[in-house]
Scaffold this motif. Structure first.
Motif, short mmCIF file in Angstrom:
data_model
loop_
_atom_site.label_atom_id
_atom_site.label_comp_id
_atom_site.label_asym_id
_atom_site.label_seq_id
_atom_site.Cartn_x
_atom_site.Cartn_y
_atom_site.Cartn_z
N ILE A 1 85.41 62.01 108.92
CA ILE A 1 84.55 62.78 107.85
C ILE A 1 84.28 61.60 106.77
N ARG A 2 82.90 61.78 106.44
CA ARG A 2 82.49 60.77 105.55
C ARG A 2 81.40 61.61 104.64
N PRO A 3 81.35 60.98 103.43
CA PRO A 3 80.60 61.79 102.29
C PRO A 3 79.10 61.67 102.48
N VAL A 4 78.32 62.43 102.10
CA VAL A 4 76.82 62.22 102.26
C VAL A 4 76.27 60.98 102.00
N GLU A 5 76.66 60.25 101.04
CA GLU A 5 75.74 59.17 100.64
C GLU A 5 76.04 58.12 101.68
N GLU A 6 76.74 58.12 102.67
CA GLU A 6 76.56 57.03 103.83
C GLU A 6 75.65 57.76 104.67
N PHE A 7 74.86 58.53 104.66
CA PHE A 7 73.98 59.05 105.76
C PHE A 7 72.51 59.07 105.30
N THR A 8 71.65 58.82 106.12
CA THR A 8 70.22 59.01 105.81
C THR A 8 69.65 60.26 106.67
N PHE A 9 68.96 60.95 106.17
CA PHE A 9 68.46 62.21 106.75
C PHE A 9 66.90 62.00 107.20
N LEU A 10 66.81 62.62 108.68
CA LEU A 10 65.48 62.37 109.16
C LEU A 10 64.69 63.83 109.18
N GLY A 11 65.40 64.58 109.68
CA GLY A 11 65.07 66.25 109.51
C GLY A 11 65.06 66.81 110.78
N ASP A 12 64.48 67.66 110.85
CA ASP A 12 64.71 68.78 112.12
C ASP A 12 64.86 68.45 113.33
N ARG B 1 71.04 78.15 109.07
CA ARG B 1 71.59 77.36 109.99
C ARG B 1 70.43 76.42 110.54
N PHE B 2 70.73 75.16 110.64
CA PHE B 2 69.73 74.09 110.67
C PHE B 2 70.39 72.93 111.45
N ASP B 3 69.58 72.35 112.52
CA ASP B 3 70.15 71.17 113.38
C ASP B 3 69.14 69.97 112.93
N GLU B 4 69.87 68.96 112.48
CA GLU B 4 68.95 67.91 111.98
C GLU B 4 69.58 66.32 112.38
N TYR B 5 68.51 65.51 112.52
CA TYR B 5 68.92 64.24 112.94
C TYR B 5 69.36 63.56 111.74
N VAL B 6 70.29 62.98 111.88
CA VAL B 6 71.11 62.29 110.64
C VAL B 6 71.47 60.74 111.26
N HIS B 7 71.03 59.53 110.36
CA HIS B 7 71.83 58.44 110.68
C HIS B 7 72.98 58.13 109.89
N HIS B 8 73.94 57.62 110.58
CA HIS B 8 75.14 57.30 109.79
C HIS B 8 74.74 55.65 109.25
N SER B 9 73.72 55.53 108.33
CA SER B 9 73.34 54.36 108.01
C SER B 9 74.42 53.44 107.23
N GLY B 10 75.05 54.05 106.34
CA GLY B 10 76.28 53.58 105.70
C GLY B 10 77.51 53.53 106.35
N GLY B 11 77.44 53.48 107.81
CA GLY B 11 78.59 53.61 108.70
C GLY B 11 78.44 52.89 110.10
N CYS B 12 78.70 53.66 110.94
CA CYS B 12 78.68 52.99 112.30
C CYS B 12 77.10 52.91 112.83
N ARG B 13 76.19 53.39 111.95
CA ARG B 13 74.82 53.49 112.22
C ARG B 13 74.36 54.10 113.63
N ALA B 14 75.22 55.14 113.98
CA ALA B 14 74.68 55.80 115.23
C ALA B 14 73.89 56.86 114.61
N TRP B 15 72.80 57.59 115.50
CA TRP B 15 72.16 58.47 115.18
C TRP B 15 73.08 59.89 115.55
N LEU B 16 72.88 60.89 114.81
CA LEU B 16 73.85 62.00 115.01
C LEU B 16 72.92 63.34 114.96
N VAL B 17 73.34 64.47 115.42
CA VAL B 17 72.61 65.76 115.15
C VAL B 17 73.53 66.62 114.38
N VAL B 18 73.46 66.97 113.04
CA VAL B 18 74.38 67.61 112.22
C VAL B 18 73.93 69.12 112.09
#
Ligand code: FAD
Ligand code: ZN
Lengths: 191, 416, 95
Positions: free
Chosen positions: C10-21, C51-68
């Motif tokens: 679990i990490r806070p939102v400031e570690e992530f970059t949002f790409l969108g839908d 409810r929304f599925d979005e691409y999110v990059h863990h840019s301030g962490g492991c740098r993996a692309w996720l779907v949140v």
């Protein structure tokens, strides 16, 4: 006719904190210092990223590299650290061993590792990261990638009371300034 | 009732007990010529100009909340016309001209204050970009001045000019830019439209759009079905939801933008100033509070509240620009839902459905557009044809490849 | 907002970059006849409230692309998977 490649030039590693991390005792000056900082320099540092399907093979191979520490650094990615090697030596060794299984890149000049130790080390680090540093959640040997003071860092618990904080060299001075300020209340020693 | 010194004196004499409401609270009629969805700034100004400029008064504005509950009552009140692209400047300059005459026009004190909008630059390339934008503005007849560091220092001596990371190198100033009391704009337009016969219906939520044979026939609401010949959508952050009722999918994402106000201070910052090396801008309200904000949080949201990282960013950037801000206490923060479009520019157009018109995509900058947006939307609805001022805001521009992208970010709404 | 990164916890939102839908599917063909699909993919969004599925990059962490998966109205986060797993699942669904 192909010219013989010239011998690769050798650039000695220069610590980005050379003129910054001055040795001595700082901050609160009563009792033993709560925190100890040591810049681990010179250190050989590699990034290893396993190719598709090669995760397990790469992990096994890395375990066989003598005299190194391997730290998790993201999915299928590792930092490999070693002391006392010549310029490029660790890189050449790992590259030869992993060439078909992983991408290996030399980071010895690109990153700097700060050892943060002492009774208050955890308190200082906890001011900067949301990662839960309780030993149950973050035991010795575990690594996390996170941010401190907006700077991306790689954090590893190397002992009950000691951590390695690895950071890009360009951010090192800024992070140093921040983290030593956080340690002032406990008193700190730079070794 | 006309507002004037005389009406003020007269009502003062009777203890201010005889003021009449600024607008009626009518029940919806079964049918209107034109229905506008959304009683924000744009919906109300559209109704006002439909009545005033086109003599169309059989009009209703349907608002699901109360007037001012949307972005019109949540923005940081900045008006300016300092754009770069030819499709934008004439429109925003027309808006500025309407602001300049607005209070006389609708007989309401909206506290239009042309106190100047100053954008700071911190690098040479930024200054070059400002010179280019300033020149583009002047070509379109908009006032613009490029200030050097000393000229900025004269206006605001207490900024941090020698900040090691973000030294202030100069700025682009639009003296005619400024601020306007935002909710007074809604009230003024509402009153002006109402007095000309427009029905403004609050707590009336549109839940469906009915069409027949490709034509609009009316809207379903929580207060029953309302028939109409023409339907204008001006729902800002809820545009996608409302358009979906007509089966339309828009080039829009909804994002949250936060704003803040501090405790009241003595006069401190005369104009509006924007930081150029991070997201922060500030002005001081007539009550003394510093009104400030930054960028959108960056993720899709309908929540009308944001998260702390953006709060931290805004305050850090603010303190980097004005160190003395560090001692100011923040009183309140809030958020509004932005209709972020795919090129950062708005849409004022008809749609493929006859009688259905769309006003959307205002991003974080639609307040300054309120007069011209209503003026152009009214024209588009009344004449069934866009005015030349909103010719660049066509809905099909994305398909045709005529993006109006001031920042050059491409189809990534959270970067505009 | 706290996001459960499958790699980092679990990490806070400031570690992530949002790409969108994460729902729009890139058209498979470059044929000009697929213009409409491309237009839809590049420019149009469902932009749901809820409810929304979005691409999110863990840019301030492991740098993996996720779907949140997250609620856009309440900011409640329901979960996160790696973008790789998401793509795999989606392929499975389409097949
Ligand atoms: C924090 C913040 C700061 C900003 N700062 C500035 C600034 O300094 N300068 C600037 O130019 N712009 C600024 N903006 C942007 C500006 O406020 C908006 O672009 C503009 O107000 C949008 O138009 P509007 O006034 O019509 O929107 P709104 O006031 O949001 O009107 C839309 C209305 O539609 C109603 N509605 C939605 N769905 C339905 C339905 N189904 N049925 C009935 N009614 C419905 C809503 O309740 C709402 O009242 C800012 C915005 C925010 C949030
Ligand atoms: Zn992660």
């Amino acid at each position: 006719m192909k010219a013989k490649p010239a011998a690769e030039p050798v650039f000695p590693r220069v610590s980005p904190l050379a003129d910054v991390a001055l040795q001595g005792r700082f901050g609160a000056d009563r009792g033993a210092p709560g925190v100890e900082f040591r810049v681990r320099h010179p250190l050989s540092i590699l990034t290893v990223i396993a190719r598709k399907g090669q995760s397990a093979a790469v992990a096994d191979a890395l375990a066989s590299l003598k005299g190194t520490t391997v730290q998790w650094a993201g999915p299928d990615q590792y930092f490999v650290l070693a002391e006392g090697r010549g310029e490029g030596a660790l890189y050449r060794e790992a590259k030869a061993m992993l060439d078909d299984k992983a991408s290996v890149s030399e980071q010895s000049h690109g990153r700097v590792v700060i050892r943060v130790a002492g009774a208050k080390a955890r308190n200082v680090l906890a001011k900067g990261t949301p990662v839960d540093l309780h030993p149950d959640a973050f035991p010795v040997g575990m690594s996390a990638m996170t941010q401190m003071a907006h700077v991306g860092v790689h954090l590893t618990r190397v002992a009950e009371d000691a951590y390695d904080l690895s950071v890009f060299r360009g951010f090192a001075e800024s992070l140093w300034e921040w983290i030593t300020e956080q340690a002032e209340e406990f008193g700190y020693q730079v070794k | 009732m006309k507002y004037s010194v005389f009406s003020l004196l007269k009502n003062a004499a009777s203890g201010h007990k005889n003021w009449t409401p600024a607008w009626r609270e009518p029940d919806p009629k079964p049918e209107y010529d034109i229905v506008i969805v959304g009683g924000g700034g744009h919906g109300l100004s559209t109704a006002y100009y439909l009545a005033k400029e086109h003599g169309l008064t059989n009009v209703a504005v349907l608002e699901k909340g109360w007037l001012g509950s949307g972005n019109i009552g949540r923005n940081t009140t900045i008006i300016r016309s300092n754009y770069l692209l030819p499709g934008n400047n004439p429109f925003y300059e027309w808006s500025m001209k309407l602001w300049e005459g607005l209070e006389q026009d609708f007989n309401f004190n909206a506290m239009v204050s042309q106190r100047g909008v100053l954008n700071l630059c911190h690098t040479d390339p930024q200054r070059d970009a400002f010179a280019r934008r300033g020149n583009a503005m002047r070509i379109d007849g908009v006032d613009a001045e490029l200030l050097d560091r000393e000229a900025v220092r004269e206006m605001y001596p207490f900024f941090d000019y020698d900040n090691a990371r973000f030294p202030i190198k100069g700025g682009l100033l639009q003296r005619r830019g400024g601020t306007v009391r935002h909710d007074a704009v809604a009230w003024g337009y509402a009153r002006g439209a109402d007095s000309r016969g427009v029905d403004i219906i609050q707590r009336c939520e549109v839940t469906g759009i009915r069409t027949a044979k490709g034509k609009v026939v009316g809207v379903d609401t929580n207060r029953g079905f309302i028939k109409c010949k023409k339907l204008g959508l001006a729902a800002a952050g809820n545009s996608s939801e409302v358009a979906a009722m007509a089966g339309m999918k828009l080039p829009i994402e909804s994002h949250v933008l936060q704003a803040f106000v501090s405790e009241g201070l003595k006069p401190y910052i005369d104009g509006v100033v924007t930081f150029g090396a991070g997201h922060f801008y500030v002005s001081q309200s007539d009550k003394g509070g510093l009104v400030f904000g930054g960028d959108i949080d960056g993720y899709n949201s309908y929540a009308r509240r944001g998260n702390l990282p953006m709060v931290e960013h805004v305050i850090e950037a603010g303190v980097a620009m004005i160190p003395s801000l560090a001692r100011v206490r923040v009183l309140r923060s809030w958020g509004g839902i932005m209709d972020m479009s795919m090129d950062g520019s708005p849409i004022i157009d008809k749609t493929h459905i006859e009688g259905l018109y769309l006003n959307a995509g205002w991003c974080y900058g639609g307040f300054k557009a309120t007069p011209a947006s209503g003026w152009c939307f009214a024209h588009t609805i009344a004449r069934n044809e866009p005015h030349s001022l909103n010719a660049a805001y066509r809905l099909d521009r994305f398909r045709r490849g005529y993006m109006l992208d001031e920042k050059g970010q491409g189809a990534t709404p959270n970067l505009h | 907002m706290l996001i459960p990164c499958p790699h980092c916890g679990i990490r806070p939102v400031e570690e992530f970059t949002f790409l969108g839908d994460a729902r729009p599917v890139r058209p498979a063909s470059n044929d000009p006849a697929t213009m409409d699909q491309w237009f839809d993919y590049v420019y149009l969004r469902d932009n749901p409230k809820g409810r929304f599925d979005e691409y999110v990059h863990h840019s301030g962490g492991c740098r993996a692309w996720l779907v949140v998966t997250r609620d856009t109205e309440t900011h409640e986060v329901f979960g996160a998977v790696t973008a790789r797993d998401w793509a795999g699942k989606r392929k499975g669904r389409r097949a």
